[in-house]
Design a protein around this motif. Structure first.
Motif: not given
Ligand code: FAD
Ligand code: NAD
Length: 367
Positions: A13-29, A90-96
């Motif tokens: 079955x597929x799986x996913x992971x996610x990571x972030x930079x200051x401005x982006x969220x990346x979800x990898x499937x 995805x692009x974060x609206x706020x750099x948090x």
């Protein structure tokens, strides 16, 4: 030993992971499927709701979360087709800094039968409505910015609308804005618009409501459905399309696919059944296409012709089918696709079987 079995089943079955930079969220499937394509990835991101569905044969994998923080409307989807990796950026609206991706929904990270996954709808804007014939119109709908969706050849979507306080749902088959005549060009994918060719019935519940939609109004559009497989065409030498009225709609993308991408096809014939000359959809375009591409031939057959119609008349019949379903060579591989009013499709299927065509050589478009 139990442990090994459990982990190998899980590995399918597929799986996913996610990571972030200051401005982006990346979800990898990681789909673990080597031939991924954009048709199989449906992403919707509205407000803080993210939904990503991956279609894998008769199964569906879902990532669905109520995101931790707000993101902008621009969503990028990258697909590494050969590796089977899908990235949703995805692009974060706020750099948090996000502590987690968000609250998972019930279906999040599940890999289940497609038929057990409910249809998902998103609201699309009606951007234009143009006349095709006296009663049929081409509706152009625009997907929301956060949506990534392509309707595969041979599949339909459901439209949902509230009519007199009741939710009504009907299936429609997306077409192209026109029949591309220049097949030298690679097919241009406009991933933003969905074109629907719809006959408005004077007493039709849904089509009357559709006809009353104004430009700028919204209507809900589902994920694609349907069991047509392009591979059925890819191995054929003769393709015969039998269409009755708006049963022409699945033939549009199919024709385009066959003539642009299937090099083994020698003949492509469309037998188009209509009541009168005025009912023929895209007649001019079809005639142009027949002139342009020598593999393609079109025949119009009218069930209620006027006196001056010199072409063929009648309804679907064994004699008519035996005339058109001839193979270009004695043992060439053929595919016959049929779509139209239910009795038309049912009769056609029966006649073809009687003529000796097998189930594998016939595809009927139905709900
Ligand atoms: P309804 O209110 O259901 O009635 C339509 C008309 O037919 C009315 O005049 C009514 O009096 C009459 N009618 C209703 N039931 C019957 C019956 N059993 N026998 C005889 N007459 C009857 N349509 C398109 O125009 N374009 C498409 O691309 C398209 N794709 C489709 C894809 C699929 C998979 C399927 C199953 C259907 C598709 N249709 C398409 C048909 C569409 O889903 C609707 O059925 C159609 O638009 C009529 O809906 P309505 O609510 O307006 O009509
Ligand atoms: P229509 O009433 O204008 O009829 C078009 C032709 O179909 C007629 O000229 C006749 O040759 C044939 N036909 C009609 N009724 C017949 C019958 N009882 N027996 C034999 N032949 C018959 O057609 P329309 O109003 O455009 O309706 C198109 C139909 O196609 C709708 O029922 C729609 O639901 C269906 N459709 C299905 C799909 C799908 O399943 N994927 C897609 C598009 C349309």
């Amino acid at each position: 030993e139990k442990k090994v079995l459990a982990s190998s089943a899980k590995d399918l079955s597929p799986s996913y992971d996610w990571f972030q930079t200051d401005s982006l969220i990346t979800i990898v499937i990681y789909t673990k499927q080597k031939d991924m394509s954009a048709d199989l990835v449906i992403v919707d991101c509205q407000d803080k709701q993210l939904r990503g569905e991956i279609i894998m044969d008769d199964h569906s994998y879902l990532v669905e979360v109520d995101l931790d923080h707000a993101v902008s409307e621009d969503v990028a989807v990258n697909i590494a087709e050969k590796v089977g990796k899908v990235e949703i950026i995805l692009k974060k609206k706020d750099n948090v800094h996000w502590k987690n991706l968000g609250q998972p929904s019930e279906g999040h990270n599940t890999f289940i039968k497609r038929t057990d996954r409910g249809l998902f709808y998103r609201k699309c804007k009606l951007v234009s409505k143009t006349e095709v014939t006296h009663d049929t119109k081409l509706f152009c709908l625009m997907l929301p910015k956060g949506t990534h969706l392509r309707v595969p050849t041979g599949q339909h979507v459901y439209l949902k609308h509230i009519i007199a306080g009741t939710e009504v749902v009907k299936p429609y088959t997306p077409v192209l804005p026109f029949l591309p005549l220049d097949f030298q060009e690679p097919p241009c994918h406009d991933d933003v618009h969905i074109y629907l060719m719809i006959k408005i019935y004077s007493h039709g519940l849904f089509t009357q409501a559709l006809d009353h939609l104004q430009i700028g109004d919204y209507i809900s559009v589902s994920n694609p459905e349907g069991n047509f497989k392009k591979s059925q065409v890819q191995t054929s030498e003769d393709l015969l399309l039998l269409a009755g009225g708006t049963g022409f709609t699945p033939m549009v993308k199919l024709l385009n696919f066959a003539l642009t991408e299937v090099s083994c096809l020698r003949t492509v014939k469309l037998i188009f059944f209509n009541k009168t000359e005025d009912d023929i959809l895209w007649r001019n375009q079809l005639e142009q296409l027949a002139l342009k591409d020598e593999r393609f031939e079109v025949q119009f057959i009218l069930s209620q012709p006027s006196k001056d119609w010199v072409g063929k008349q009648g309804k679907i019949s064994p004699s008519l089918l035996s005339e058109f379903a001839k193979r270009s060579r004695r043992d060439s591989k053929g595919l016959i696709c049929i779509c139209g009013p239910a009795p038309f499709t049912e009769q056609g299927m029966q006649y073809l079987k009687d003529l000796g065509y097998s189930q594998e050589e016939i595809h009927a478009f139905t709900a």
